[in-house]
Structure formats: C-alpha cells, structure tokens
Design an enzyme around this catalytic site. Structure first.
Site, PDB file in Angstrom:
ATOM      1  N   ASN A 267       0.733  -1.191   0.006  1.00  0.00           N
ATOM      2  CA  ASN A 267      -0.137   0.046   0.075  1.00  0.00           C
ATOM      3  C   ASN A 267       0.620   1.334   0.448  1.00  0.00           C
ATOM      4  O   ASN A 267       0.249   1.908  -0.668  1.00  0.00           O
ATOM      5  CB  ASN A 267      -0.605   0.112   1.035  1.00  0.00           C
ATOM      6  CG  ASN A 267      -1.815  -0.971   0.677  1.00  0.00           C
ATOM      7  OD1 ASN A 267      -2.790  -0.888   0.034  1.00  0.00           O
ATOM      8  ND2 ASN A 267      -2.512  -2.014   1.120  1.00  0.00           N
TER       9      ASN A 267
ATOM     10  N   MET B 260       1.035  -3.179  12.147  1.00  0.00           N
ATOM     11  CA  MET B 260       1.004  -3.610  13.341  1.00  0.00           C
ATOM     12  C   MET B 260       0.878  -3.367  14.546  1.00  0.00           C
ATOM     13  O   MET B 260       1.571  -4.440  15.324  1.00  0.00           O
ATOM     14  CB  MET B 260       1.454  -5.048  12.711  1.00  0.00           C
ATOM     15  CG  MET B 260       1.597  -5.629  11.181  1.00  0.00           C
ATOM     16  SD  MET B 260      -0.118  -5.678  10.823  1.00  0.00           S
ATOM     17  CE  MET B 260      -1.104  -7.458  11.932  1.00  0.00           C
ATOM     18  N   ARG B 261       0.731  -1.911  14.481  1.00  0.00           N
ATOM     19  CA  ARG B 261       0.521  -1.762  16.130  1.00  0.00           C
ATOM     20  C   ARG B 261      -0.341  -0.624  16.821  1.00  0.00           C
ATOM     21  O   ARG B 261      -0.692  -0.097  15.136  1.00  0.00           O
ATOM     22  CB  ARG B 261       2.243  -0.626  16.436  1.00  0.00           C
ATOM     23  CG  ARG B 261       2.959  -1.377  16.861  1.00  0.00           C
ATOM     24  CD  ARG B 261       4.583  -0.198  17.114  1.00  0.00           C
ATOM     25  NE  ARG B 261       3.928   0.051  18.678  1.00  0.00           N
ATOM     26  CZ  ARG B 261       4.074  -0.265  19.660  1.00  0.00           C
ATOM     27  NH1 ARG B 261       4.757  -1.448  19.549  1.00  0.00           N
ATOM     28  NH2 ARG B 261       3.967   0.335  20.430  1.00  0.00           N
ATOM     29  N   ILE B 262      -1.272  -0.395  17.833  1.00  0.00           N
ATOM     30  CA  ILE B 262      -2.165  -0.016  18.096  1.00  0.00           C
ATOM     31  C   ILE B 262      -1.638   1.287  18.207  1.00  0.00           C
ATOM     32  O   ILE B 262      -0.439   1.347  19.100  1.00  0.00           O
ATOM     33  CB  ILE B 262      -3.123  -0.669  18.900  1.00  0.00           C
ATOM     34  CG1 ILE B 262      -3.846  -1.994  18.615  1.00  0.00           C
ATOM     35  CG2 ILE B 262      -3.843   0.247  19.342  1.00  0.00           C
ATOM     36  CD1 ILE B 262      -4.859  -2.309  19.457  1.00  0.00           C
TER      37      ILE B 262
ATOM     38  N   HIS C  19      -8.589  -0.551   6.117  1.00  0.00           N
ATOM     39  CA  HIS C  19      -8.345  -1.843   6.257  1.00  0.00           C
ATOM     40  C   HIS C  19      -8.683  -3.274   5.424  1.00  0.00           C
ATOM     41  O   HIS C  19     -10.422  -2.738   4.449  1.00  0.00           O
ATOM     42  CB  HIS C  19      -9.526  -1.597   7.642  1.00  0.00           C
ATOM     43  CG  HIS C  19      -9.825  -2.793   8.173  1.00  0.00           C
ATOM     44  ND1 HIS C  19      -9.163  -2.977   9.181  1.00  0.00           N
ATOM     45  CD2 HIS C  19     -11.171  -3.782   8.620  1.00  0.00           C
ATOM     46  CE1 HIS C  19      -9.811  -4.549   9.957  1.00  0.00           C
ATOM     47  NE2 HIS C  19     -10.705  -4.711   9.258  1.00  0.00           N
TER      48      HIS C  19
ATOM     49  N   ASP D 156     -10.195   0.203  14.352  1.00  0.00           N
ATOM     50  CA  ASP D 156     -10.971   0.470  12.882  1.00  0.00           C
ATOM     51  C   ASP D 156     -12.722   1.013  13.860  1.00  0.00           C
ATOM     52  O   ASP D 156     -13.265   0.413  12.110  1.00  0.00           O
ATOM     53  CB  ASP D 156     -11.169  -1.141  12.221  1.00  0.00           C
ATOM     54  CG  ASP D 156      -9.494  -1.702  12.223  1.00  0.00           C
ATOM     55  OD1 ASP D 156      -9.083  -1.234  12.167  1.00  0.00           O
ATOM     56  OD2 ASP D 156      -9.933  -3.046  12.352  1.00  0.00           O
TER      57      ASP D 156
ATOM     58  N   GLU E  76      -7.475  -1.840  -3.108  1.00  0.00           N
ATOM     59  CA  GLU E  76      -6.822  -1.233  -1.631  1.00  0.00           C
ATOM     60  C   GLU E  76      -5.579  -0.246  -2.763  1.00  0.00           C
ATOM     61  O   GLU E  76      -5.740   0.664  -1.889  1.00  0.00           O
ATOM     62  CB  GLU E  76      -5.326  -2.002  -1.044  1.00  0.00           C
ATOM     63  CG  GLU E  76      -6.569  -3.208  -0.005  1.00  0.00           C
ATOM     64  CD  GLU E  76      -6.083  -3.661   1.479  1.00  0.00           C
ATOM     65  OE1 GLU E  76      -4.663  -3.157   1.552  1.00  0.00           O
ATOM     66  OE2 GLU E  76      -6.677  -5.243   1.612  1.00  0.00           O
TER      67      GLU E  76
HETATM   68  C1  GRF Z   1      -3.250  -5.194   3.855  1.00  0.00           C
HETATM   69  O1  GRF Z   1      -4.467  -5.705   3.714  1.00  0.00           O
HETATM   70  C2  GRF Z   1      -3.705  -3.622   4.312  1.00  0.00           C
HETATM   71  O2  GRF Z   1      -5.536  -3.439   4.743  1.00  0.00           O
HETATM   72  C3  GRF Z   1      -3.580  -3.907   6.015  1.00  0.00           C
HETATM   73  O3  GRF Z   1      -2.463  -4.889   6.457  1.00  0.00           O
HETATM   74  C4  GRF Z   1      -2.209  -5.526   4.953  1.00  0.00           C
HETATM   75  C5  GRF Z   1      -1.231  -4.699   4.629  1.00  0.00           C
HETATM   76  O4  GRF Z   1      -0.048  -4.588   3.304  1.00  0.00           O
HETATM   77  N1  GRF Z   1      -3.897  -2.952   6.682  1.00  0.00           N
HETATM   78  P1  GRF Z   1       0.898  -3.940   2.639  1.00  0.00           P
HETATM   79  O5  GRF Z   1       2.202  -3.622   3.275  1.00  0.00           O
HETATM   80  O6  GRF Z   1       0.374  -2.803   1.821  1.00  0.00           O
HETATM   81  O7  GRF Z   1       0.860  -5.029   2.033  1.00  0.00           O
END
Ligand code: GRF
Length: 205
Positions: free
Chosen positions: A14, A95-97, A114, A150, A179
C-alpha cells in the site's frame, strides 16, 4: 502542501501504491518519510529505491509503553516536517495500535486502510473473518484513525464480491487490488483539502 509520513511493518504494497501514485498522478503532497517498527520490513527497501527517507523505530526498548513509543514516532515525524498542522500520516500495514495521545495530537491527520467493509470484520485477519462468516461481499475501507480499533470516520470504501470457491488468499488478492486503488485516492482527496469531517461522517467535495 502537506508532508506525508507512512508507517509500515512489513510488505509495504500500500505504501508503494501511494508513493508511486504521488509521482504518476501528481498528488500535491510531499512524501517526507517512511517509518517502520521492524528492521526487516520489506517495504523499507522499496521506499529506499523510490528515494524516500526511511527510519526504523523498533518497539523493543519501549516494551509495554505505547505512549513513549508514540512520542518517539511523533518526534521522528516532526524531524521530517510531518506535524499536526501540515502533515498527514498513513498507516499502511502498521501492526501496532496507536496511543490515544498520538490520535489526539494528530486529530483527523492519521488515516488507515482496513481489508473489510467497516464496521464489519475489524481487527486481524479481516478477509478470513468475512469468509468464515459466509459474507457475500467484502472489500476495503480507508478511514480516519480515532481512539478505537478500526472505528474512525470512513473516507472511501470499495466492494469486492466473494466467490463460492474463494480462499483467504484469493479473496485477499482481489481486495488488495482495490486497496491499491482507493488508498492513493484518499490521500489525493486529503492533499487537495476535499475531505471534511463532521462527527462520524465525512463529506467529500
Ligand atoms: C493490507 O491488507 C492492509 O489492508 C492491512 O494490512 C495489509 C498491509 O499490506 N492493514 P501491505 O504491507 O500494504 O502490503
């Protein structure tokens, strides 16, 4: 022009789609820094190749103290010119809040993607949750980050039809494609000051 900070933990696809769209589609935002909480995040290499400043802030030494960790993030963002007044922070697989203090300081300045149609299937493994539930449609949501998980105001959503023979992998792949389309679109709208927030609702002009 806003300064953009992107927070990642892993693959960074992303992040890549946002950074490439900024160049290709001339989104009026300055990509200032990519910050990872993991040194081994694949996205770091991609960002470096694209010529963006990268920083690693490992959480190890902050174990159990989210607020101190976030203070560090805020100071590194500031170092790169990303402030609540002139910055935007994108969480891209981070991956953290985020602590309530960080959210408060950067009110409506932090956005997240998300892989589900919120408010359904919050938290981890959203694609598997949708499959296990037997949903016929899922998708993805770009939203402002508030103090909940979220739960912030929705900016853009995209719908993906679930097929009978879908696996977590196949569904995730189709959702990811969307995404990569809507996240840069949301960044573009915010960069052009086209998103206004009224309570839970956003209005796009
Ligand atoms: C994606 O599926 C996003 O929606 C979720 O974590 C994933 C991250 O993928 N929050 P990337 O690191 O952007 O490839």
């Amino acid at each position: 022009m806003l300064n953009l900070g992107i927070l990642i933990s892993g693959r960074g696809s992303n992040m890549e789609s946002i950074l490439k769209s900024i160049k290709r589609k001339k989104i009026p935002i300055n990509p200032s820094v990519v910050i990872s909480n993991r040194r081994d995040a694949k996205g770091l290499k991609i960002a470096e190749k694209l010529g963006i400043n990268t920083e690693v802030i490992e959480s190890k030494s902050f174990e159990g103290n989210r607020e101190d960790y976030d203070k560090k993030i805020i100071s590194v963002l500031k170092k790169h010119g990303v402030t609540p007044d002139n910055g935007l922070v994108c969480l891209a697989g981070f991956m953290r809040i985020i602590s309530p203090q960080f959210v408060k300081k950067f009110k409506n300045r932090i956005i997240n993607i998300h892989p589900a149609l919120l408010p359904s299937f919050t938290g981890l493994n959203a694609q598997k949750q949708a499959l296990d539930y037997g949903a016929k449609y899922s998708g993805c949501t770009v939203h402002f980050v508030d103090a909940g998980m979220d739960t912030g105001p929705v900016i853009i959503q995209a719908v993906v039809k679930i097929k009978e023979n879908d696996t977590e992998e196949s569904l995730s792949k189709r959702i990811l494609k969307e995404e990569h389309r809507i996240y840069p679109e949301a960044v573009n709208l915010i960069a052009r000051n086209k998103v206004k927030v009224f309570g839970r609702k956003t209005i796009i002009s």
